[in-house]
Design a protein around this motif. Structure first.
Motif, mmCIF file in Angstrom:
data_model
loop_
_atom_site.group_PDB
_atom_site.id
_atom_site.type_symbol
_atom_site.label_atom_id
_atom_site.label_comp_id
_atom_site.label_asym_id
_atom_site.label_seq_id
_atom_site.Cartn_x
_atom_site.Cartn_y
_atom_site.Cartn_z
ATOM 1 N N UNK A 169 0.832 -1.205 0.000
ATOM 2 C CA UNK A 169 0.000 0.000 0.000
ATOM 3 C C UNK A 169 0.870 1.260 0.000
ATOM 4 N N UNK A 170 0.617 2.133 -0.955
ATOM 5 C CA UNK A 170 1.328 3.413 -0.979
ATOM 6 C C UNK A 170 0.836 4.272 0.184
ATOM 7 N N UNK A 171 1.762 4.847 0.909
ATOM 8 C CA UNK A 171 1.404 5.659 2.078
ATOM 9 C C UNK A 171 2.153 6.990 2.007
ATOM 10 N N UNK B 200 0.375 -7.050 0.685
ATOM 11 C CA UNK B 200 -0.678 -8.033 0.414
ATOM 12 C C UNK B 200 -0.207 -8.958 -0.705
ATOM 13 N N UNK C 160 -6.371 -6.708 2.318
ATOM 14 C CA UNK C 160 -6.816 -5.638 3.202
ATOM 15 C C UNK C 160 -8.065 -6.060 3.964
ATOM 16 N N UNK D 2 4.868 5.342 -4.700
ATOM 17 C CA UNK D 2 4.072 4.607 -5.679
ATOM 18 C C UNK D 2 4.909 4.274 -6.916
ATOM 19 N N UNK E 28 -1.397 2.567 -5.033
ATOM 20 C CA UNK E 28 -2.652 2.860 -4.356
ATOM 21 C C UNK E 28 -3.618 1.730 -4.676
ATOM 22 N N UNK E 29 -4.464 1.375 -3.727
ATOM 23 C CA UNK E 29 -5.363 0.233 -3.982
ATOM 24 C C UNK E 29 -6.347 0.546 -5.103
#
Lengths: 157, 196
Positions: A34-36, A46, A102, A118, A156-157
């Protein structure tokens, strides 16, 4: 190098080859992270772990080259409150798979270093053997002969 | 025979269409006002400015309680909530604000929140406060959270167990609906539009 030392090394090398063959039955697929935000200290990875072998395998440790610490967690909901519970072991049945996604089982990545952006590729590894001891503060988790790794795309999801 | 079958099919089609049209014209029931949740609170925003219920007036709010060190549900819910907000037309977006309330004031300082939330969208409002202020606001909104014990030597990696609702507030700051974190985006958009 003495003959005995050389012989010992050869034995270790052979043992590692067999260990890798056994563990190579696990395959990591569809891995993403996951990009944060750039100031985050944590994120999650994941992926699906598929066991192509005829024997059950147990994941005892995970690691990433972008996090100082990594663990597998699952969500447990009690009385309207969701709690992340660390999973010391995750069993991958023979011929089966375990999906980390998730809201369910996921790989926690603590103390990101560096925080991936990302589009970056991040190494993630699962291991059937837990490290004998935690690395010293500030030291990266060592590679293991029994681990299986894959590149995960940060997105990003 | 074929003519009869054709007529029956046509009658059924017309009947089905009339039912569908009736459903379309049926007014959407108004979202009830939740009088048990919400109320007074005193927090600070990501610019360290005081923020209270009066600052929720005039716009709809999509409010979510969480903490920035949360690796899974919080960033996922925040991203999805902002995603829904971005799906609105620009005039509608201007009437809706996304508010993230942290229950981890120790790590989520205003400056930290500002940088963190800008990743999702710079317009997202971040709220924090003292431990007492946060606890008081959480109580008002029925939010439950509990700091979990960290592993020895990793005290800074502590996590929270918590409820995970997204709150839809109307222009008066009243709670109109709660959504689970895995909400249906279309349902949320329809409910937002019903309040605009």
């Amino acid at each position: 190098m003495t003959f005995v030392a050389c012989f010992k090394r050869a034995l270790v090398a052979v043992a590692l080859i067999f260990a890798q063959q056994a563990y190579a039955e696990l395959v990591i697929e569809d891995a993403w992270v996951r990009a944060v935000p750039p100031n985050s200290r944590t994120t999650a990875a994941y992926f699906t772990v598929r066991n192509t072998g005829a024997e059950e395998q147990t994941i005892a440790a995970v690691r990433s080259d972008s996090a100082r610490e990594a663990e597998i967690h699952d969500w447990v909901e009690t009385a309207g409150r969701k709690t992340m519970v660390r999973q010391d072991q995750v069993v991958v049945p023979a011929g089966g798979q375990v999906v980390l996604q998730s809201g369910g089982l996921h790989m926690m990545m603590f103390r990101l270093d560096p925080v991936p952006s990302p589009g970056d590729k991040v190494l993630i590894c699962v291991d059937t053997e837990a490290p004998a001891e935690a690395p010293a503060e500030g030291e990266p988790v060592a590679e293991s002969a029994t681990e299986v790794c894959a590149e995960a795309t940060v997105r990003n999801p | 025979m074929n003519v009869a079958v054709g007529r029956i099919t046509a009658i059924f089609t017309l009947f089905a269409l009339s039912l569908m049209l009736a459903a379309c014209s049926e007014p959407r029931p108004e979202l009830p006002i939740n009088t048990r949740l919400g109320g007074d609170f005193s927090m600070v925003d990501q610019d360290s400015k005081p923020f209270g219920p009066a600052d929720l007036q005039g716009k709809l709010s999509l409010m979510f309680f969480g903490f920035t060190q949360c690796p899974d549900i919080c960033p996922a819910t925040l991203a999805r909530t902002v995603g829904v907000w971005k799906e609105l037309t620009e005039p509608h977006r201007e009437q809706v604000q996304v508010v993230f309330v942290s229950f981890d004031p120790q790590r989520d300082t205003p400056a930290y929140l500002k940088e963190y939330l800008a990743f999702f969208d710079p317009t997202v409002i971040g709220l924090t406060g003292s431990a007492e202020q946060v606890a008081s606001m959480a109580r008002s909104y029925g939010v439950v959270y509990l700091q979990e014990d960290a592993q020895p030597g990793r005290e800074q990696d502590y996590l929270f167990s918590h409820s995970d609702f997204v709150y839809l507030l109307d222009r008066q700051g009243r709670v109109r609906k709660l959504f689970k974190s895995d909400f249906d985006g279309e349902e949320l958009i329809n409910d937002i539009r019903s309040l605009l």
